[in-house]
Enzyme design. Structure first.
Site, PDB file in Angstrom:
ATOM      1  N   ILE A 101      20.570  43.698  11.572  1.00  0.00           N
ATOM      2  CA  ILE A 101      20.012  42.639  12.410  1.00  0.00           C
ATOM      3  C   ILE A 101      18.505  42.853  12.469  1.00  0.00           C
ATOM      4  O   ILE A 101      18.045  43.891  12.974  1.00  0.00           O
ATOM      5  CB  ILE A 101      20.586  42.701  13.852  1.00  0.00           C
ATOM      6  N   GLU A 102      17.749  41.902  11.933  1.00  0.00           N
ATOM      7  CA  GLU A 102      16.290  42.049  11.913  1.00  0.00           C
ATOM      8  C   GLU A 102      15.650  41.321  13.088  1.00  0.00           C
ATOM      9  O   GLU A 102      16.192  40.334  13.595  1.00  0.00           O
ATOM     10  CB  GLU A 102      15.743  41.506  10.584  1.00  0.00           C
ATOM     11  N   GLU A 141      24.579  50.380   9.088  1.00  0.00           N
ATOM     12  CA  GLU A 141      25.334  51.620   9.333  1.00  0.00           C
ATOM     13  C   GLU A 141      25.207  52.046  10.788  1.00  0.00           C
ATOM     14  O   GLU A 141      26.187  52.410  11.443  1.00  0.00           O
ATOM     15  CB  GLU A 141      24.809  52.775   8.467  1.00  0.00           C
ATOM     16  N   CYS A 151      19.328  56.299   9.001  1.00  0.00           N
ATOM     17  CA  CYS A 151      20.793  56.185   9.009  1.00  0.00           C
ATOM     18  C   CYS A 151      21.450  57.480   8.552  1.00  0.00           C
ATOM     19  O   CYS A 151      22.505  57.860   9.077  1.00  0.00           O
ATOM     20  CB  CYS A 151      21.235  55.009   8.139  1.00  0.00           C
TER      21      CYS A 151
HETATM   22  N1  THU Z   1      18.936  48.365   5.865  1.00  0.00           N
HETATM   23  C1  THU Z   1      20.195  48.708   6.258  1.00  0.00           C
HETATM   24  O1  THU Z   1      20.886  47.934   6.932  1.00  0.00           O
HETATM   25  N2  THU Z   1      20.658  49.944   5.913  1.00  0.00           N
HETATM   26  C2  THU Z   1      19.952  50.853   5.189  1.00  0.00           C
HETATM   27  O2  THU Z   1      20.421  51.973   4.994  1.00  0.00           O
HETATM   28  C3  THU Z   1      18.678  50.490   4.618  1.00  0.00           C
HETATM   29  C4  THU Z   1      18.073  49.227   5.106  1.00  0.00           C
HETATM   30  C5  THU Z   1      18.422  47.048   6.254  1.00  0.00           C
HETATM   31  C6  THU Z   1      17.281  47.090   7.232  1.00  0.00           C
HETATM   32  C7  THU Z   1      16.569  45.799   6.924  1.00  0.00           C
HETATM   33  O3  THU Z   1      17.163  44.759   7.680  1.00  0.00           O
HETATM   34  C8  THU Z   1      16.847  45.550   5.444  1.00  0.00           C
HETATM   35  O4  THU Z   1      17.941  46.387   5.104  1.00  0.00           O
HETATM   36  C9  THU Z   1      15.673  45.857   4.529  1.00  0.00           C
HETATM   37  O5  THU Z   1      15.169  47.119   4.759  1.00  0.00           O
END
Ligand code: THU
Length: 124
Positions: A41-42, A53, A85
């Site tokens: 979720i950004e 994760e 993570c």
């Molecule tokens: N992201 C993840 O959900 N897990 C990771 O281990 C690496 C990055 C997401 C964060 C962000 O929303 C997007 O991927 C780009 O970095």
């Protein structure tokens, strides 16, 4: 493993990634057999973004789960979990298998301790 990977792939569709357009899904298998999903979720305030994760792991903890069998992550490129993570996986899940799937159906497996050797902990 197939069911867990399938759930991680399904969770990708719920990702909210308007900035990176990089969708990630995760699925965590608890000791009692429950599967808990998460997605990234950004936020417009970029640093508030939560990875898939950690979303799954924190959700599991919030539901009272403390022991886990495996984690699956679905990413749209040949990638692996970020450093933040990795710390949370080893700290809150221990040394579990991590199945990472890409969109071609290819799966690579790591033990979480191999993803973050010599991890930080307050206990020994
Ligand atoms: N992201 C993840 O959900 N897990 C990771 O281990 C690496 C990055 C997401 C964060 C962000 O929303 C997007 O991927 C780009 O970095």
């Amino acid at each position: 493993m197939e069911k867990l990977v399938q759930k991680a792939c399904e969770m990708r569709q719920f990702a909210h990634a308007p900035h990176s357009h990089f969708q990630v899904g995760a699925a965590l298998l608890t000791q009692d057999g429950t599967i808990i999903g998460g997605c990234n979720i950004e936020s417009d305030s970029y640093g508030l973004t939560i990875c898939a994760e950690r979303n799954a792991i924190f959700t599991a903890y919030a539901q009272g789960h403390r022991k886990f069998q495996a984690l699956s992550i679905a990413m749209n490129s040949n990638s692996t979990p970020c450093g933040a993570c990795r710390q949370i996986i080893v700290e809150l899940c221990g040394n579990i298998p991590v199945y990472i799937a890409d969109l071609t159906g290819s799966i690579v497996t790591f033990q979480s301790y191999d993803l973050l050797p010599h991890h930080f902990t307050l206990t020994t």
